[in-house]
Design a protein around this motif. Structure first.
Motif, PDB file in Angstrom:
ATOM      1  N   UNK A  12      19.039   7.546   1.970  1.00 31.91           N
ATOM      2  CA  UNK A  12      18.854   8.898   2.516  1.00 31.91           C
ATOM      3  C   UNK A  12      18.799   8.850   4.040  1.00 31.91           C
ATOM      4  N   UNK A  13      18.099   7.883   4.589  1.00 29.72           N
ATOM      5  CA  UNK A  13      18.004   7.741   6.050  1.00 29.72           C
ATOM      6  C   UNK A  13      19.376   7.441   6.655  1.00 29.72           C
ATOM      7  N   UNK A  14      20.147   6.569   6.020  1.00 28.35           N
ATOM      8  CA  UNK A  14      21.487   6.233   6.509  1.00 28.35           C
ATOM      9  C   UNK A  14      22.380   7.474   6.498  1.00 28.35           C
ATOM     10  N   UNK A  15      22.330   8.245   5.414  1.00 32.05           N
ATOM     11  CA  UNK A  15      23.149   9.466   5.320  1.00 32.05           C
ATOM     12  C   UNK A  15      22.740  10.465   6.391  1.00 32.05           C
ATOM     13  N   UNK A  16      21.453  10.638   6.638  1.00 24.96           N
ATOM     14  CA  UNK A  16      20.993  11.566   7.675  1.00 24.96           C
ATOM     15  C   UNK A  16      21.458  11.128   9.063  1.00 24.96           C
ATOM     16  N   UNK A  17      21.373   9.840   9.341  1.00 21.83           N
ATOM     17  CA  UNK A  17      21.847   9.322  10.631  1.00 21.83           C
ATOM     18  C   UNK A  17      23.351   9.554  10.761  1.00 21.83           C
ATOM     19  N   UNK A  18      24.107   9.324   9.690  1.00 20.23           N
ATOM     20  CA  UNK A  18      25.554   9.553   9.726  1.00 20.23           C
ATOM     21  C   UNK A  18      25.879  11.023   9.955  1.00 20.23           C
TER      22      UNK A  18
END
Length: 192
Positions: A12-18
């Motif tokens: 979820x954190x990776x997707x938000x950063x992307x």
């Protein structure tokens, strides 16, 4: 916390950063509505699809003399006179928007002094294929000229994706005194 929840939180954190990264690099509405810069420099012909422009020299003065008008104009800042040659390439045109953008991003518009519209290049109708020589006049502090760029557009409004002559004036701080004149005389714009 279970391994599965930890992996889900990480993903979820990776997707938000992307998503945030993509949002920042995605062009927005203003990017699609800006004029298209046609870059050049003083002394060289800048060719846009609608006109060619060559900046010949830059002059600075506290006083401006406009043909067939009196008295001379005074300013508390400076008059920057940009002598140039313009040729319309397709059809008759007027150059309605002239600015100088300083290195700090401040934009100064063409001077709007009485009588100037009948003498400088912003009031001239260019015939296709016939070069015209004259001046653009901008009222601005001369100390803002180092790193400044002349911006010239055919239209004042609806400039979305219009070609804009963007000319680096290449004025250095130590050149300012050499560009200064007691009275800058604007020669009436005329075909060559």
């Amino acid at each position: 916390m279970s391994a599965r929840k930890l992996v889900n939180a990480g993903l979820t954190a990776v997707v938000l950063v992307a998503v945030v990264g993509l949002y920042r690099v995605t062009p927005d509405e203003t990017d699609f509505q800006q004029p298209i810069a046609v870059n050049g420099t003083i002394g060289k012909v800048v060719q846009t699809p609608r006109f060619d422009l060559t900046v010949e020299k830059v002059r600075i003065s506290k006083k401006l003399r406009v043909p067939r008008t009196t008295p001379d104009r005074d300013t508390l800042s400076d008059f920057v006179v940009v002598d140039a040659v313009v040729t319309a390439t397709r059809e008759p045109i007027h150059l309605q928007k002239v600015d100088i953008r300083a290195a700090d991003g401040t934009t100064y518009a063409a001077a709007n002094r009485n009588g100037l519209q009948n003498a400088d290049l912003t009031g001239f109708q260019f015939a296709p294929g016939i070069p015209a020589r004259g001046s653009f006049v901008v009222e601005m502090p001369a100390d803002q000229l180092p790193g400044a760029t002349l911006l010239v557009l055919e239209k004042k409004i609806f400039v979305d994706l219009e070609p804009q002559a963007t000319i680096a004036l290449r004025v250095e701080q130590d050149q300012l005194d050499g560009l200064r004149e007691d009275v800058a005389v604007v020669t009436k714009a005329a075909e060559q």
